[in-house]
Design a protein around this motif. Structure first.
Motif, PDB file in Angstrom:
ATOM      1  N   UNK A 117       0.686  -1.152   0.021  1.00  0.00           N
ATOM      2  CA  UNK A 117      -0.103   0.041  -0.063  1.00  0.00           C
ATOM      3  C   UNK A 117       0.845   1.254  -0.146  1.00  0.00           C
ATOM      4  N   UNK A 118       0.385   2.078  -0.631  1.00  0.00           N
ATOM      5  CA  UNK A 118       1.083   3.605  -0.484  1.00  0.00           C
ATOM      6  C   UNK A 118       0.059   4.785  -0.742  1.00  0.00           C
ATOM      7  N   UNK A 119       0.559   5.826  -0.163  1.00  0.00           N
ATOM      8  CA  UNK A 119      -0.559   7.109  -0.229  1.00  0.00           C
ATOM      9  C   UNK A 119       0.182   8.170  -0.943  1.00  0.00           C
ATOM     10  N   UNK A 120       1.252   8.348  -1.664  1.00  0.00           N
ATOM     11  CA  UNK A 120       1.620   9.285  -2.618  1.00  0.00           C
ATOM     12  C   UNK A 120       2.589   8.519  -3.326  1.00  0.00           C
ATOM     13  N   UNK A 121       2.253   8.865  -4.845  1.00  0.00           N
ATOM     14  CA  UNK A 121       3.293   8.683  -6.047  1.00  0.00           C
ATOM     15  C   UNK A 121       3.946   9.732  -6.437  1.00  0.00           C
ATOM     16  N   UNK A 131      -1.817   5.801 -14.570  1.00  0.00           N
ATOM     17  CA  UNK A 131      -3.189   5.690 -14.862  1.00  0.00           C
ATOM     18  C   UNK A 131      -4.125   6.220 -13.684  1.00  0.00           C
ATOM     19  N   UNK A 132      -5.299   6.606 -14.095  1.00  0.00           N
ATOM     20  CA  UNK A 132      -6.100   6.785 -12.837  1.00  0.00           C
ATOM     21  C   UNK A 132      -6.387   5.550 -11.996  1.00  0.00           C
ATOM     22  N   UNK A 133      -6.221   4.390 -12.405  1.00  0.00           N
ATOM     23  CA  UNK A 133      -6.407   3.500 -11.574  1.00  0.00           C
ATOM     24  C   UNK A 133      -5.418   3.429 -10.633  1.00  0.00           C
ATOM     25  N   UNK A 134      -4.110   3.353 -10.675  1.00  0.00           N
ATOM     26  CA  UNK A 134      -3.067   3.406  -9.850  1.00  0.00           C
ATOM     27  C   UNK A 134      -3.069   4.671  -9.048  1.00  0.00           C
ATOM     28  N   UNK A 136      -5.698   6.875  -8.121  1.00  0.00           N
ATOM     29  CA  UNK A 136      -6.705   6.903  -7.331  1.00  0.00           C
ATOM     30  C   UNK A 136      -6.329   6.127  -5.979  1.00  0.00           C
ATOM     31  N   UNK A 137      -5.499   5.136  -6.037  1.00  0.00           N
ATOM     32  CA  UNK A 137      -5.063   4.399  -4.878  1.00  0.00           C
ATOM     33  C   UNK A 137      -4.433   5.182  -3.944  1.00  0.00           C
ATOM     34  N   UNK A 138      -3.821   6.210  -4.409  1.00  0.00           N
ATOM     35  CA  UNK A 138      -2.718   6.898  -3.228  1.00  0.00           C
ATOM     36  C   UNK A 138      -3.757   8.041  -2.846  1.00  0.00           C
ATOM     37  N   UNK A 139      -3.827   8.178  -1.432  1.00  0.00           N
ATOM     38  CA  UNK A 139      -4.717   9.124  -0.862  1.00  0.00           C
ATOM     39  C   UNK A 139      -4.377  10.692  -1.271  1.00  0.00           C
ATOM     40  N   UNK A 179      -4.360  12.814 -13.962  1.00  0.00           N
ATOM     41  CA  UNK A 179      -4.496  11.322 -14.236  1.00  0.00           C
ATOM     42  C   UNK A 179      -4.669  11.041 -15.873  1.00  0.00           C
ATOM     43  N   UNK A 180      -4.564  12.053 -16.686  1.00  0.00           N
ATOM     44  CA  UNK A 180      -4.673  11.597 -18.172  1.00  0.00           C
ATOM     45  C   UNK A 180      -3.758  12.212 -19.159  1.00  0.00           C
ATOM     46  N   UNK A 181      -3.008  13.393 -18.592  1.00  0.00           N
ATOM     47  CA  UNK A 181      -2.022  13.957 -19.339  1.00  0.00           C
ATOM     48  C   UNK A 181      -0.863  14.242 -19.016  1.00  0.00           C
ATOM     49  N   UNK A 182       0.254  14.346 -19.542  1.00  0.00           N
ATOM     50  CA  UNK A 182       1.621  14.759 -18.942  1.00  0.00           C
ATOM     51  C   UNK A 182       1.460  16.206 -18.942  1.00  0.00           C
TER      52      UNK A 182
END
Length: 356
Positions: A117-121, A131-134, A136-139, A179-182
Motif C-alpha cells: 500500500x502507498x499514499x503518494x506517488x 493511470x487513474x487506476x493507480x 486513485x489508490x494513493x490518498x 490522471x490523463x495528460x503529462x
C-alpha cells in the motif's frame, strides 16, 4: 525560498516545519493524531530522478515521521549496442539497490498491482503516464518534478530545448500528477522569477545536474510543507510565451552550416552533444567536439570556398556558418571508421572530391 538556502539551514527549517505541521495534525484530526507518514511509490529512471530519490531517503532519516516507506518502480532493461545484444539497465535500479530500497520492474501499468500500500506517488523522468487506476489508490495522489517553468516547455526534453532555443532562464516546477495528460497538473512550487540563469556556454548535461539538485530540494520542501494535501493551491507565476519540448530525434542533431548561424550550431552541440552534418559525398559525419574561431585567428575565406574544408596550413577541419563566422571540427567519426578519428578520413575524402 527553502530550496535556495544553505544545506544546514535548510535542514533545520525543514525539521521545524515538519514538527509544526505534525502539531497542526494533532489538533485538527478527529483522532487526535498527526498526519499519517508517507508511503511513497517512486517512479524514476535516470540521474535526474536519482537526485530526487536521494533527497527523499535523506529526508526520511532527517525528518522522522514524514516518510515511512519508499518503493521504487522503474522500466525494464533495454536492448542496446550493435545488434541490440546488450541489455542496458536504467540507472535508478542500481541507485535504489545501493539505498536498500525495494524495486519493481514494469513497462506498463496494465495488469500491474502494487505489491504494497502507498499514499503518494512521485514520478520523476519516468516516461510512463501513471493511470487513474493507480493514481486513485494513493490518498494524496501524485507529484512530479519537471525541469522547466511550467506551463513553458511541457514535454519529455525541456532541458535540451531550453538550451536549443538559447533561453536566458529556465527552472524547475513541482506539480501534481494529472490522471490523463503529462505536465498539466497543479504547480505547487516553482523556481522564483525570473528563473535560473543559463550560462552562455552551458551544456544540457551541466544544466541537468543543477536542475536535478534544485528539483530535489523543491520536492522535499513541498513534502515538508504538505503542499500536496487537498485543497492544493497553484504557485505558478510564469506567464510568458510557451513552447512544447518534444522528444529529441536524430534530425534534431543535424547541423547545416550553410543555413545556420554559429550561435545556432553551438547551441545544438551544447544541447545534444554529438551532432552530424552531410559531407559532399553524401555520408554523415558525426561531430563530437566543435568550436568557433576568434576573428584574431586570421583564417580568411577564399572565393567559392565550401562550407566545410580542410585548412592545409593549420591542418584542421574548418567550417563556415551562414553568418560568416568560422569554426573548427576538433573531433569526429567517419562512417565505418574509428571513433574520434574522422577528421583524417574527411581530409582524404575532400582531396578526392577536389580532383573530380
Amino acid at each position: 525560498m527553502l530550496w535556495s538556502l544553505p544545506t544546514p539551514l535548510r535542514s533545520l527549517l525543514a525539521t521545524t516545519a515538519l514538527l509544526r505541521n505534525q502539531a497542526r495534525g494533532l489538533s485538527a484530526s478527529s483522532g487526535s493524531r498527526a498526519e499519517d507518514p508517507l508511503r511513497i511509490l517512486f517512479c524514476g529512471s535516470d540521474r535526474f530522478s536519482i537526485a530526487s530519490l536521494d533527497a527523499l531517503v535523506h529526508t526520511k532519516h532527517r525528518c522522522p515521521g514524514l516518510i515511512e516507506d519508499i518503493h521504487v518502480a522503474h522500466r525494464p532493461a533495454k536492448p542496446t549496442g550493435r545488434g541490440l545484444k546488450t541489455l542496458k539497465e536504467v540507472p535508478i535500479r542500481a541507485a535504489a539497490s545501493a539505498l536498500s530500497l525495494p524495486t519493481h520492474t514494469l513497462d506498463t501499468f496494465t495488469g500491474w498491482t502494487p505489491p504494497s500500500p502507498y499514499n503518494l506517488i512521485i514520478a520523476v523522468s519516468f516516461g510512463l503516464l501513471v493511470p487513474p487506476r493507480i493514481l486513485s489508490q494513493a490518498r494524496h495522489g501524485g507529484l512530479n518534478v519537471h525541469p522547466s517553468l511550467l506551463p513553458d516547455l511541457r514535454g519529455s526534453a525541456p532541458i535540451e530545448h531550453a538550451v536549443l532555443q538559447q533561453r536566458p532562464y529556465t527552472g524547475v516546477s513541482v506539480q501534481t500528477l494529472h490522471p490523463r495528460r503529462f505536465d498539466e497538473g497543479v504547480v505547487l512550487a516553482q523556481t522564483p522569477a525570473p528563473g535560473l540563469a543559463i550560462a552562455a556556454d552551458e551544456t544540457a548535461d551541466v544544466l541537468k545536474e543543477r536542475l536535478a539538485r534544485a528539483g530535489a530540494q523543491m520536492l522535499v520542501h513541498v513534502l515538508v510543507e504538505r503542499r500536496f494535501v487537498e485543497p492544493v493551491h497553484s504557485a505558478a507565476w510564469y506567464a510568458g510565451a510557451t513552447t512544447y519540448a518534444p522528444k529529441i530525434t536524430k534530425q534534431d542533431r543535424f547541423v547545416a552550416f550553410e543555413t545556420m548561424t554559429m550561435a545556432r550550431v553551438l547551441a545544438v552541440q551544447r544541447a545534444l552533444g554529438d551532432t552530424w552534418c552531410l559531407l559532399p559525398n553524401g555520408e554523415r559525419l558525426v561531430m563530437h567536439e566543435i568550436g568557433a574561431l576568434d576573428s584574431a585567428d586570421g583564417v580568411a575565406m577564399e572565393h567559392g570556398q565550401a562550407a566545410l574544408w580542410y585548412h592545409e596550413t593549420r591542418r584542421e577541419l574548418l567550417f563556415r556558418t551562414a553568418c560568416g563566422r568560422i569554426g573548427i571540427v576538433k573531433s569526429s567519426t567517419y562512417p565505418g571508421g574509428k571513433a574520434g578519428k574522422g577528421n583524417a578520413k574527411v581530409e582524404k575524402m575532400l582531396r578526392v572530391q577536389a580532383k573530380l
